[in-house]
Design a protein around this motif. Structure first.
Motif, PDB file in Angstrom:
ATOM      1  N   ALA A  92     -20.007 -12.803  -9.349  1.00  0.00           N
ATOM      2  CA  ALA A  92     -19.393 -11.792 -10.199  1.00  0.00           C
ATOM      3  C   ALA A  92     -18.056 -11.298  -9.660  1.00  0.00           C
ATOM      4  O   ALA A  92     -17.443 -10.408 -10.244  1.00  0.00           O
ATOM      5  CB  ALA A  92     -20.341 -10.620 -10.386  1.00  0.00           C
ATOM      6  N   GLY A  93     -17.607 -11.859  -8.551  1.00  0.00           N
ATOM      7  CA  GLY A  93     -16.319 -11.460  -8.009  1.00  0.00           C
ATOM      8  C   GLY A  93     -15.996 -12.250  -6.769  1.00  0.00           C
ATOM      9  O   GLY A  93     -16.862 -12.916  -6.193  1.00  0.00           O
ATOM     10  N   TYR A  94     -14.739 -12.177  -6.372  1.00  0.00           N
ATOM     11  CA  TYR A  94     -14.311 -12.898  -5.182  1.00  0.00           C
ATOM     12  C   TYR A  94     -12.988 -12.356  -4.677  1.00  0.00           C
ATOM     13  O   TYR A  94     -12.229 -11.706  -5.408  1.00  0.00           O
ATOM     14  CB  TYR A  94     -14.158 -14.401  -5.459  1.00  0.00           C
ATOM     15  N   VAL A  95     -12.742 -12.610  -3.411  1.00  0.00           N
ATOM     16  CA  VAL A  95     -11.404 -12.572  -2.837  1.00  0.00           C
ATOM     17  C   VAL A  95     -11.209 -13.920  -2.170  1.00  0.00           C
ATOM     18  O   VAL A  95     -12.095 -14.408  -1.463  1.00  0.00           O
ATOM     19  CB  VAL A  95     -11.216 -11.397  -1.848  1.00  0.00           C
ATOM     20  N   LEU A  96     -10.073 -14.562  -2.424  1.00  0.00           N
ATOM     21  CA  LEU A  96      -9.771 -15.888  -1.882  1.00  0.00           C
ATOM     22  C   LEU A  96      -8.408 -15.816  -1.222  1.00  0.00           C
ATOM     23  O   LEU A  96      -7.413 -15.486  -1.874  1.00  0.00           O
ATOM     24  CB  LEU A  96      -9.780 -16.930  -3.006  1.00  0.00           C
ATOM     25  N   HIS A 117      -1.500 -15.132   1.580  1.00  0.00           N
ATOM     26  CA  HIS A 117      -1.642 -14.508   0.261  1.00  0.00           C
ATOM     27  C   HIS A 117      -3.079 -14.626  -0.215  1.00  0.00           C
ATOM     28  O   HIS A 117      -3.870 -15.383   0.352  1.00  0.00           O
ATOM     29  CB  HIS A 117      -0.651 -15.078  -0.756  1.00  0.00           C
ATOM     30  N   LEU A 118      -3.411 -13.851  -1.242  1.00  0.00           N
ATOM     31  CA  LEU A 118      -4.782 -13.860  -1.739  1.00  0.00           C
ATOM     32  C   LEU A 118      -4.818 -13.628  -3.235  1.00  0.00           C
ATOM     33  O   LEU A 118      -3.850 -13.193  -3.854  1.00  0.00           O
ATOM     34  CB  LEU A 118      -5.650 -12.830  -1.005  1.00  0.00           C
ATOM     35  N   HIS A 119      -6.008 -13.919  -3.789  1.00  0.00           N
ATOM     36  CA  HIS A 119      -6.361 -13.574  -5.164  1.00  0.00           C
ATOM     37  C   HIS A 119      -7.693 -12.837  -5.117  1.00  0.00           C
ATOM     38  O   HIS A 119      -8.593 -13.212  -4.362  1.00  0.00           O
ATOM     39  CB  HIS A 119      -6.512 -14.827  -6.030  1.00  0.00           C
ATOM     40  N   ILE A 120      -7.809 -11.801  -5.931  1.00  0.00           N
ATOM     41  CA  ILE A 120      -9.067 -11.060  -6.020  1.00  0.00           C
ATOM     42  C   ILE A 120      -9.366 -10.772  -7.477  1.00  0.00           C
ATOM     43  O   ILE A 120      -8.468 -10.400  -8.242  1.00  0.00           O
ATOM     44  CB  ILE A 120      -9.016  -9.755  -5.191  1.00  0.00           C
ATOM     45  N   ALA A 147      -7.540 -11.000  12.556  1.00  0.00           N
ATOM     46  CA  ALA A 147      -8.181 -11.560  13.744  1.00  0.00           C
ATOM     47  C   ALA A 147      -7.630 -12.933  14.099  1.00  0.00           C
ATOM     48  O   ALA A 147      -7.668 -13.339  15.265  1.00  0.00           O
ATOM     49  CB  ALA A 147      -9.692 -11.647  13.526  1.00  0.00           C
ATOM     50  N   GLU A 148      -7.097 -13.639  13.100  1.00  0.00           N
ATOM     51  CA  GLU A 148      -6.506 -14.953  13.345  1.00  0.00           C
ATOM     52  C   GLU A 148      -5.041 -14.852  13.758  1.00  0.00           C
ATOM     53  O   GLU A 148      -4.397 -15.862  14.033  1.00  0.00           O
ATOM     54  CB  GLU A 148      -6.639 -15.805  12.078  1.00  0.00           C
ATOM     55  N   GLY A 149      -4.501 -13.644  13.799  1.00  0.00           N
ATOM     56  CA  GLY A 149      -3.128 -13.444  14.230  1.00  0.00           C
ATOM     57  C   GLY A 149      -2.098 -13.567  13.134  1.00  0.00           C
ATOM     58  O   GLY A 149      -0.902 -13.697  13.427  1.00  0.00           O
ATOM     59  N   VAL A 150      -2.513 -13.502  11.883  1.00  0.00           N
ATOM     60  CA  VAL A 150      -1.577 -13.588  10.762  1.00  0.00           C
ATOM     61  C   VAL A 150      -0.744 -12.307  10.713  1.00  0.00           C
ATOM     62  O   VAL A 150      -1.287 -11.200  10.821  1.00  0.00           O
ATOM     63  CB  VAL A 150      -2.339 -13.805   9.442  1.00  0.00           C
ATOM     64  N   ARG A 151       0.555 -12.442  10.528  1.00  0.00           N
ATOM     65  CA  ARG A 151       1.432 -11.276  10.647  1.00  0.00           C
ATOM     66  C   ARG A 151       1.514 -10.445   9.381  1.00  0.00           C
ATOM     67  O   ARG A 151       1.816  -9.240   9.438  1.00  0.00           O
ATOM     68  CB  ARG A 151       2.838 -11.710  11.061  1.00  0.00           C
ATOM     69  N   GLY A 152       1.287 -11.052   8.211  1.00  0.00           N
ATOM     70  CA  GLY A 152       1.392 -10.278   6.989  1.00  0.00           C
ATOM     71  C   GLY A 152       0.887 -11.049   5.793  1.00  0.00           C
ATOM     72  O   GLY A 152       0.721 -12.277   5.841  1.00  0.00           O
ATOM     73  N   LEU A 153       0.631 -10.326   4.707  1.00  0.00           N
ATOM     74  CA  LEU A 153       0.079 -10.919   3.488  1.00  0.00           C
ATOM     75  C   LEU A 153       0.804 -10.378   2.270  1.00  0.00           C
ATOM     76  O   LEU A 153       1.216  -9.216   2.243  1.00  0.00           O
ATOM     77  CB  LEU A 153      -1.418 -10.591   3.404  1.00  0.00           C
ATOM     78  N   HIS A 154       0.943 -11.250   1.264  1.00  0.00           N
ATOM     79  CA  HIS A 154       1.478 -10.814  -0.025  1.00  0.00           C
ATOM     80  C   HIS A 154       0.528 -11.228  -1.136  1.00  0.00           C
ATOM     81  O   HIS A 154      -0.295 -12.118  -0.970  1.00  0.00           O
ATOM     82  CB  HIS A 154       2.863 -11.442  -0.273  1.00  0.00           C
ATOM     83  N   LEU A 155       0.637 -10.560  -2.254  1.00  0.00           N
ATOM     84  CA  LEU A 155      -0.034 -11.021  -3.464  1.00  0.00           C
ATOM     85  C   LEU A 155       0.831 -10.670  -4.657  1.00  0.00           C
ATOM     86  O   LEU A 155       1.570  -9.685  -4.651  1.00  0.00           O
ATOM     87  CB  LEU A 155      -1.449 -10.451  -3.597  1.00  0.00           C
ATOM     88  N   ALA A 156       0.771 -11.524  -5.661  1.00  0.00           N
ATOM     89  CA  ALA A 156       1.560 -11.363  -6.871  1.00  0.00           C
ATOM     90  C   ALA A 156       0.664 -10.849  -7.987  1.00  0.00           C
ATOM     91  O   ALA A 156      -0.438 -11.359  -8.194  1.00  0.00           O
ATOM     92  CB  ALA A 156       2.208 -12.685  -7.263  1.00  0.00           C
ATOM     93  N   PHE A 174       3.084  -7.280  -4.020  1.00  0.00           N
ATOM     94  CA  PHE A 174       2.520  -6.300  -3.107  1.00  0.00           C
ATOM     95  C   PHE A 174       2.345  -6.951  -1.747  1.00  0.00           C
ATOM     96  O   PHE A 174       2.008  -8.140  -1.663  1.00  0.00           O
ATOM     97  CB  PHE A 174       1.174  -5.789  -3.613  1.00  0.00           C
ATOM     98  N   THR A 175       2.542  -6.189  -0.675  1.00  0.00           N
ATOM     99  CA  THR A 175       2.499  -6.756   0.672  1.00  0.00           C
ATOM    100  C   THR A 175       1.799  -5.802   1.629  1.00  0.00           C
ATOM    101  O   THR A 175       1.677  -4.597   1.374  1.00  0.00           O
ATOM    102  CB  THR A 175       3.917  -7.030   1.209  1.00  0.00           C
ATOM    103  N   VAL A 176       1.374  -6.375   2.766  1.00  0.00           N
ATOM    104  CA  VAL A 176       0.848  -5.568   3.856  1.00  0.00           C
ATOM    105  C   VAL A 176       1.169  -6.268   5.162  1.00  0.00           C
ATOM    106  O   VAL A 176       1.025  -7.489   5.269  1.00  0.00           O
ATOM    107  CB  VAL A 176      -0.666  -5.324   3.711  1.00  0.00           C
TER     108      VAL A 176
END
Length: 198
Positions: A64-68, A125-128, A153-162, A193-195
Motif C-alpha cells: 500500500a506504499g513505498y519509498v524507493l 534521490h527517491l520516490h515515495i 549511514a552509507e555516507g551519502v552527502r545529500g538527496l533530492h526529489l522532484a 526538494f533537497t536535504v
C-alpha cells in the motif's frame, strides 16, 4: 502493518501503487491504457537495483506504499542504460503519440535528467507514494526517515526529489520532514526538494 525492504514478489504491488498515485498524487488508472508504464519509469528499476534503500508498507490488502531511493543518481542512470532500458525500448518503440502512454514511452527512450550542479550536492534521490488508506497515519514520515537514515549511514552527502507542481499535498509534506524547496530551472512543471545528509 509490515514495513520492510522490497522483494521481487512485491513488484506487482509497487506498480499498482505507482499507478494509483501517478496523477500528481491522485489515481492515474483511467489515464493509461498500459498499467505498467508508470512503474517501468518511476518505480521498478529502484526496487530491483537498490532494494536495500527502499521500503514497502504491506497490510492485509497488500502493498500500500513505498519509498524507493538510490544513493548515486549518476551510477543508477548508467545501470538503467545498460540493464533496465534496453529490453523496454525493444518492447516499446519510440512514438510521437501525444497521450499519457506515449509520453511515458518517450521517457524510456529519453529519460529525464537532473542538472549536474544539483547532483554534485544532492546525489541521491527517491520516490515515495502511499495509497489513501495509509495516508495521515505518519507512515510517510516513517518511510522518509528510514530511507534517509540508510543513505546517511552509507555516507551519502545529500538527496533530492522532484515533485509535480500540481502535487500540492507533496509540496506541503516535504518541508515537514526536513526537506527544503529549491528553484529548479530545468522544468517549470517540477519542484525540487533537497536535504543535506553529511
Amino acid at each position: 502493518m509490515n514495513i520492510r525492504h522490497p522483494a521481487p514478489q512485491d513488484l506487482p504491488g509497487i506498480y499498482h501503487v505507482c499507478l494509483a498515485t501517478g496523477d500528481a498524487g491522485a489515481d492515474a488508472t483511467t489515464l493509461h491504457q498500459n498499467p505498467d508504464l508508470l512503474g517501468h519509469v518511476y518505480a521498478g528499476a529502484y526496487a530491483v537495483r537498490h532494494p536495500e534503500h527502499g521500503f514497502v508498507v504491506a497490510d492485509e490488502l497488500g502493498i500500500a506504499g513505498y519509498v524507493l531511493a538510490v544513493p548515486d543518481t549518476r551510477a543508477f542512470e548508467s545501470w538503467q542504460e545498460a540493464e533496465w532500458y534496453p529490453p523496454l525500448r525493444a518492447q516499446y518503440p519510440w512514438t510521437d503519440a501525444d497521450t499519457p502512454d506515449g509520453r511515458l514511452i518517450r521517457l524510456l527512450h529519453a529519460p529525464e535528467r537532473r542538472a549536474a550542479g544539483a547532483l554534485d550536492r544532492w546525489p541521491a534521490h527517491l520516490h515515495i507514494d502511499l495509497l489513501p488508506r495509509l495516508q495521515g497515519r505518519g507512515l510517510g514520515r516513517e518511510l522518509i526517515s528510514r530511507a534517509l537514515d540508510g543513505l546517511r549511514a552509507e555516507g551519502v552527502r545529500g538527496l533530492h526529489l522532484a515533485v509535480d507542481s500540481r502535487n500540492t499535498g507533496g509540496q506541503a509534506f516535504y518541508p515537514r520532514v526536513g526537506l527544503t524547496r529549491q528553484p529548479d530551472e530545468t522544468d517549470p512543471g517540477v519542484i525540487l526538494f533537497t536535504v543535506d545528509l553529511a
